[in-house]
Write an enzyme that holds these catalytic residues in place. Sequence first.
Site, PDB file in Angstrom:
ATOM      1  N   ASP A 223     -45.548   4.749  21.572  1.00 25.87           N
ATOM      2  CA  ASP A 223     -45.125   4.730  20.176  1.00 25.87           C
ATOM      3  C   ASP A 223     -45.031   3.289  19.645  1.00 25.87           C
ATOM      4  O   ASP A 223     -44.391   2.437  20.278  1.00 25.87           O
ATOM      5  CB  ASP A 223     -43.739   5.395  20.109  1.00 25.87           C
ATOM      6  CG  ASP A 223     -43.331   5.797  18.711  1.00 25.87           C
ATOM      7  OD1 ASP A 223     -43.992   6.675  18.135  1.00 25.87           O
ATOM      8  OD2 ASP A 223     -42.336   5.249  18.198  1.00 25.87           O
ATOM      9  N   GLU A 277     -50.101   3.461  20.142  1.00 25.22           N
ATOM     10  CA  GLU A 277     -50.169   3.733  18.706  1.00 25.22           C
ATOM     11  C   GLU A 277     -50.179   2.373  18.027  1.00 25.22           C
ATOM     12  O   GLU A 277     -49.185   1.658  18.056  1.00 25.22           O
ATOM     13  CB  GLU A 277     -48.955   4.551  18.261  1.00 25.22           C
ATOM     14  CG  GLU A 277     -49.049   4.958  16.803  1.00 25.22           C
ATOM     15  CD  GLU A 277     -47.717   5.313  16.162  1.00 25.22           C
ATOM     16  OE1 GLU A 277     -47.703   5.996  15.142  1.00 25.22           O
ATOM     17  OE2 GLU A 277     -46.659   4.885  16.682  1.00 25.22           O
TER      18      GLU A 277
HETATM   19  C1  GLC Z   1     -44.426   6.707  15.414  1.00 24.64           C
HETATM   20  C2  GLC Z   1     -44.297   8.192  15.582  1.00 24.64           C
HETATM   21  C3  GLC Z   1     -43.532   8.743  14.415  1.00 24.64           C
HETATM   22  C4  GLC Z   1     -42.172   8.109  14.416  1.00 24.64           C
HETATM   23  C5  GLC Z   1     -42.236   6.592  14.463  1.00 24.64           C
HETATM   24  C6  GLC Z   1     -40.934   6.020  14.889  1.00 24.64           C
HETATM   25  O1  GLC Z   1     -45.151   6.357  14.299  1.00 24.64           O
HETATM   26  O2  GLC Z   1     -45.558   8.770  15.734  1.00 24.64           O
HETATM   27  O3  GLC Z   1     -43.444  10.129  14.439  1.00 24.64           O
HETATM   28  O4  GLC Z   1     -41.471   8.495  13.269  1.00 24.64           O
HETATM   29  O5  GLC Z   1     -43.177   6.118  15.398  1.00 24.64           O
HETATM   30  O6  GLC Z   1     -40.688   6.299  16.240  1.00 24.64           O
END
Ligand code: GLC
Length: 578
Positions: A223, A277
Amino acid sequence: MTHTNEHNSEQSKADARDAVTANGYTKKWWKEAVVYQIYPRSFKDSNADGIGDLRGIASQLDYIQNLGVDVVWLSPMYDSPNADNGYDIRDYRKVMSEFGTMADFDELLEAVKARGMKMILDLVVNHTSDDHFWFVESRKAKDNPYRDYYLWREGKDGKEPNDWVSYFSGSAWKKDDATGEYYLHLFAEKQPDLNWDNQTVREEVYDVMRFWLDKGIDGFRMDVIPFISKDPNFPDFPDDYDGDYGRVYASGAKLHDYVQEMNREVLSKYDVMTVGEAEGVTLAEIPLLVDERRDELNMVFQFDVVKLDRESWRWKSWTLPGLKAIYTRFERGLDKHCWNALFLSNHDNPRVVSRFGDDSPPYRMASAKLLAMMLLTLKGTPFIYQGDELGMTNYPFTNIAEFDDIQVKNAWQAEVLTDQVEADDYIINLRRTSRDHARTPMQWDASDNAGFTLAAKAWLAVNPNYKEINAVQALNDQDSIYNFFKQLIQLRKETPALIYGDYVDLDPQHPTIFVFTRTLEADKYLVLLNFSNDDTTYKLPVNMRIEQLLISNLREQDKPSLFINLKGWEASLYKFNS
Ligand code: GLC
Ligand code: CA
């Protein structure tokens, strides 16, 4: 199990570099895999409380395995007060009680493995929940041993330490009464950011990773990993700041040191896959995270596709040449030491068929299949989001009360209730952009609540179209979107060119047709996608000899030459010669 074969990591790196190659790429199981993302809260409820859970997932493994996917990714299932549906973790070594127990997790993992599939988990370590024991301690006093686990700063002239804003509205800093200092939270107030410059924090994270890897999981989706390194001086947004916070928050000076350390200390000791991500990371910066010689991550989700048609909650129109250009940039920007992760949707995005296809009844099936073909024939490891294999659509939201997402609620407070934005304008945009579209329950059958739960009410409303769109229908219909996905996954598996082959966009400027080739030496494939409701004629390259139609959503076997008539939303994959 993998963890019993820990070996010298230098040796394993050297082995990997001598490994078998295809078209110049090192062959890896995770490059050849297809991943299926599960959002546990919305997948399947086993105990009639309206909330999906681990036993629910376990009960649907036939359905997942039958699709042909190799890896299952679970969105967070850790103990959490659910300010952000599990992306705010209270205890990294405990399962969320609503989802079940650690025994349920162990059973699920074993069942996934017994079917020859793998499992990856979500690693959320840019921040924790404010209910995490570390933060509960940290906020108590300036000299608390956990103080330095988070980012505490004095205010500046009676205001926040800098002008950063939270993804979920308002300042990214929150003043805490106990000490009068501010803590940083790039997301919700209940998601304080960890201080990665503190070595103890990093070691804690590595311990958590080992805890799950030693259970036998096969990797992590990480994440917002580019946000972990921050400039400790916390300057204001730069003068040329264009409103894209991610660009400012990502890629801090120590990011690569930390990811390399994580790789050295933990990842290199296991045969696992990692996908970061990468919000805020430009394409040009991706190789820094994924070039295999740097020993960081295997691949990342880059955000150009996410941003193509929206800015925060606001929808903007997109064009097919704009979408195609993203894949050309990937092909040029990622050399053979790099690998890409492909996704068109996930739990943070609207439904793919509503977004890039046409979800109205005459076109939903064909356009969902077209998007499936695109996802499974472009270059990179494909990630399928739960329900997309059924062609699930956006929810017809009309009222703020129907939403659950903290991002939606906070922006309502901050922008609509302060009269900066009209309520109608906001809702109309959310009908296209909200994350909640992806979070409505899986549609299993035509019974109440789509068979997701036996409770009177699911935690989030089921899409009213569940009687037509559901898994039972899809499994019984040979021509369903699910079965098309299944065939494409099988075909991809049998066709190295669709995995490792070169990618060329034959007509980047064409406004409605996406036509590209995947070639690996003599093995050549042509993908033709008509992104429009209208039939059309397309002229193939003169030297192209079509050999065979391998799969199509609307076409019968044929060997077109030169001019090809395409139906609206036709998607066809041919083998060719030239
Ligand atoms: C990422 C996740 C999302 C979350 C954010 C904070 O973007 O995919 O769902 O709200 O991180 O953890
Ligand atoms: Ca449940």
